[in-house]
Design a protein around this motif. Sequence first.
Motif, PDB file in Angstrom:
ATOM      1  N   ARG A 122       0.841  -1.191   0.000  1.00 35.52           N
ATOM      2  CA  ARG A 122       0.000   0.000   0.000  1.00 35.52           C
ATOM      3  C   ARG A 122       0.875   1.239   0.000  1.00 35.52           C
ATOM      4  O   ARG A 122       2.009   1.206   0.485  1.00 35.52           O
ATOM      5  CB  ARG A 122      -0.934   0.017   1.220  1.00 35.52           C
ATOM      6  CG  ARG A 122      -1.972  -1.090   1.216  1.00 35.52           C
ATOM      7  CD  ARG A 122      -2.665  -1.210   2.558  1.00 35.52           C
ATOM      8  NE  ARG A 122      -3.433  -0.038   2.892  1.00 35.52           N
ATOM      9  CZ  ARG A 122      -4.058   0.132   4.060  1.00 35.52           C
ATOM     10  NH1 ARG A 122      -4.003  -0.805   4.974  1.00 35.52           N
ATOM     11  NH2 ARG A 122      -4.748   1.223   4.290  1.00 35.52           N
ATOM     12  N   VAL A 123       0.336   2.325  -0.547  1.00 33.64           N
ATOM     13  CA  VAL A 123       1.078   3.580  -0.548  1.00 33.64           C
ATOM     14  C   VAL A 123       1.243   4.052   0.892  1.00 33.64           C
ATOM     15  O   VAL A 123       0.364   3.884   1.731  1.00 33.64           O
ATOM     16  CB  VAL A 123       0.339   4.640  -1.398  1.00 33.64           C
ATOM     17  CG1 VAL A 123       1.122   5.947  -1.435  1.00 33.64           C
ATOM     18  CG2 VAL A 123       0.118   4.124  -2.806  1.00 33.64           C
ATOM     19  N   ALA A 124       2.413   4.647   1.172  1.00 38.48           N
ATOM     20  CA  ALA A 124       2.724   5.022   2.553  1.00 38.48           C
ATOM     21  C   ALA A 124       1.709   6.007   3.116  1.00 38.48           C
ATOM     22  O   ALA A 124       1.300   5.897   4.277  1.00 38.48           O
ATOM     23  CB  ALA A 124       4.131   5.626   2.613  1.00 38.48           C
ATOM     24  N   LYS A 125       1.263   6.962   2.314  1.00 41.73           N
ATOM     25  CA  LYS A 125       0.313   7.957   2.822  1.00 41.73           C
ATOM     26  C   LYS A 125      -1.012   7.310   3.177  1.00 41.73           C
ATOM     27  O   LYS A 125      -1.660   7.684   4.159  1.00 41.73           O
ATOM     28  CB  LYS A 125       0.106   9.050   1.772  1.00 41.73           C
ATOM     29  CG  LYS A 125      -0.701  10.234   2.264  1.00 41.73           C
ATOM     30  CD  LYS A 125      -0.726  11.354   1.240  1.00 41.73           C
ATOM     31  CE  LYS A 125      -1.479  12.562   1.779  1.00 41.73           C
ATOM     32  NZ  LYS A 125      -1.500  13.675   0.791  1.00 41.73           N
ATOM     33  N   GLU A 126      -1.418   6.325   2.399  1.00 36.89           N
ATOM     34  CA  GLU A 126      -2.669   5.621   2.695  1.00 36.89           C
ATOM     35  C   GLU A 126      -2.501   4.701   3.898  1.00 36.89           C
ATOM     36  O   GLU A 126      -3.387   4.630   4.763  1.00 36.89           O
ATOM     37  CB  GLU A 126      -3.101   4.812   1.477  1.00 36.89           C
ATOM     38  CG  GLU A 126      -4.347   3.987   1.702  1.00 36.89           C
ATOM     39  CD  GLU A 126      -4.616   3.021   0.566  1.00 36.89           C
ATOM     40  OE1 GLU A 126      -5.528   2.192   0.710  1.00 36.89           O
ATOM     41  OE2 GLU A 126      -3.888   3.074  -0.453  1.00 36.89           O
ATOM     42  N   TYR A 127      -1.368   4.005   3.986  1.00 39.75           N
ATOM     43  CA  TYR A 127      -1.160   3.052   5.077  1.00 39.75           C
ATOM     44  C   TYR A 127      -1.062   3.772   6.421  1.00 39.75           C
ATOM     45  O   TYR A 127      -1.615   3.308   7.420  1.00 39.75           O
ATOM     46  CB  TYR A 127       0.109   2.247   4.816  1.00 39.75           C
ATOM     47  CG  TYR A 127       0.357   1.166   5.836  1.00 39.75           C
ATOM     48  CD1 TYR A 127      -0.304  -0.057   5.756  1.00 39.75           C
ATOM     49  CD2 TYR A 127       1.247   1.350   6.887  1.00 39.75           C
ATOM     50  CE1 TYR A 127      -0.088  -1.053   6.693  1.00 39.75           C
ATOM     51  CE2 TYR A 127       1.468   0.369   7.821  1.00 39.75           C
ATOM     52  CZ  TYR A 127       0.801  -0.834   7.724  1.00 39.75           C
ATOM     53  OH  TYR A 127       1.013  -1.811   8.669  1.00 39.75           O
ATOM     54  N   LEU A 128      -0.370   4.906   6.446  1.00 51.02           N
ATOM     55  CA  LEU A 128      -0.193   5.668   7.688  1.00 51.02           C
ATOM     56  C   LEU A 128      -1.295   6.692   7.902  1.00 51.02           C
ATOM     57  O   LEU A 128      -1.159   7.580   8.752  1.00 51.02           O
ATOM     58  CB  LEU A 128       1.165   6.358   7.690  1.00 51.02           C
ATOM     59  CG  LEU A 128       2.380   5.420   7.666  1.00 51.02           C
ATOM     60  CD1 LEU A 128       3.670   6.219   7.594  1.00 51.02           C
ATOM     61  CD2 LEU A 128       2.394   4.504   8.882  1.00 51.02           C
ATOM     62  N   GLN A 129      -2.373   6.586   7.126  1.00 45.21           N
ATOM     63  CA  GLN A 129      -3.575   7.411   7.314  1.00 45.21           C
ATOM     64  C   GLN A 129      -3.290   8.899   7.169  1.00 45.21           C
ATOM     65  O   GLN A 129      -3.964   9.733   7.779  1.00 45.21           O
ATOM     66  CB  GLN A 129      -4.209   7.117   8.681  1.00 45.21           C
ATOM     67  CG  GLN A 129      -4.589   5.663   8.873  1.00 45.21           C
ATOM     68  CD  GLN A 129      -5.131   5.368  10.249  1.00 45.21           C
ATOM     69  OE1 GLN A 129      -5.197   6.254  11.099  1.00 45.21           O
ATOM     70  NE2 GLN A 129      -5.534   4.132  10.470  1.00 45.21           N
ATOM     71  N   GLY A 130      -2.272   9.246   6.395  1.00 41.69           N
ATOM     72  CA  GLY A 130      -1.971  10.651   6.154  1.00 41.69           C
ATOM     73  C   GLY A 130      -1.449  11.405   7.363  1.00 41.69           C
ATOM     74  O   GLY A 130      -1.459  12.643   7.369  1.00 41.69           O
ATOM     75  N   HIS A 131      -0.992  10.694   8.378  1.00 40.82           N
ATOM     76  CA  HIS A 131      -0.495  11.359   9.595  1.00 40.82           C
ATOM     77  C   HIS A 131       0.836  12.053   9.280  1.00 40.82           C
ATOM     78  O   HIS A 131       1.810  11.398   8.880  1.00 40.82           O
ATOM     79  CB  HIS A 131      -0.291  10.326  10.702  1.00 40.82           C
ATOM     80  CG  HIS A 131      -0.214  10.926  12.070  1.00 40.82           C
ATOM     81  ND1 HIS A 131       0.884  11.625  12.516  1.00 40.82           N
ATOM     82  CD2 HIS A 131      -1.105  10.949  13.092  1.00 40.82           C
ATOM     83  CE1 HIS A 131       0.677  12.031  13.749  1.00 40.82           C
ATOM     84  NE2 HIS A 131      -0.532  11.646  14.121  1.00 40.82           N
TER      85      HIS A 131
END
Length: 255
Positions: A122-131
Motif C-alpha cells: 500500500r502507498v505510505a500515505k494511505e497506510y499511515l492514514q496521512g499522519h
Amino acid sequence: MAISLSSLTSSFSSLTFSLNPSSKPQSLSFSRHSTLPISIVAPPKIKSSSAAASTIVASSSSSAVLASPVEAAETVDLAKYVKSRLPGGFAAQNIIATGRRKCAIARVVLQEGTGKFIINNRVAKEYLQGHPLWLQYIKMPLVTLGYESSYDVFVKAHGGGLSGQAQAICLGVARALLKVSEDHRPPLRKEGLLTRNSKVVERKKAGLKKARKAPQYSKRKALVSWMDVSQLMMCGGLGIKDLTDWNRAIVYKLF
C-alpha cells in the motif's frame, strides 16, 4: 309597519325562490364536467418531470462510467508491482535491513528509483492514514542525506501500532542506507537515526490501576488514640472545651 311587512314578504319570497333544487345540481354538474379536461392535461407534465429525472440519472450514470476508467487507471495493483520489482522476495535483495520499535518490526528494501514508498503493498500515505508526523518519521533518513527522490523503499511491517511501525521503518531505512555506503554513518549518527529506541510501556502491577497509578485512598487513619485526646483535654494545652474539638486535636497532634 306596512313597509316593513312588505319588505319582509319580498325577502321571504326571494328566499323561497333561491332554494329551488332543480337549478343548482345542473350548475354543479356542469362545473364538474368542465374540470375533466384539465385533469387530462395534467399527466403530460408528470411525464416531462419523469423524463427530466431520467435524463439526470442517465447523465449521472454516464459520468460515473466515465470516471470509473480513470480511477481504474490510477489504482495500480501494487502487489504485482512489488513482485516485479523484488524478484525472489525481500530476502533475495541486496540492500535490506530490519528496524524495530516497541513490538513493531519492519523489513526495509532500498532500490534506485524516484522516491516511491510502499508499505505492505500500500502507498505510505494511505497506510499511515496521512499522519504528518509518521510520514516525517519514515522519510527522515532519506531527507537527512538528500535522497528523497533517489530511492524507492519497499517495507513489510507487522506488530505494534502505526506509530511504532513508522519509527521502526525509520530505523530500517537508516540501517539500509549504511549498506549503500559507510560514509552515510556520520550524518545519520549525528541525527540519532541509528540508535534503537529501547523504551517500552511499563507493565501493570498487582493492586494498581496501571504501572504507577494507584486507586484513591478511601480512609484517613487517626494516628492519635482516644487516650491521647483525653490527656490533652485534661491538660487543656490545646484549649479543648467540648467533644466537637476532638478532630481539631487530632489534626494538631498529627501536624
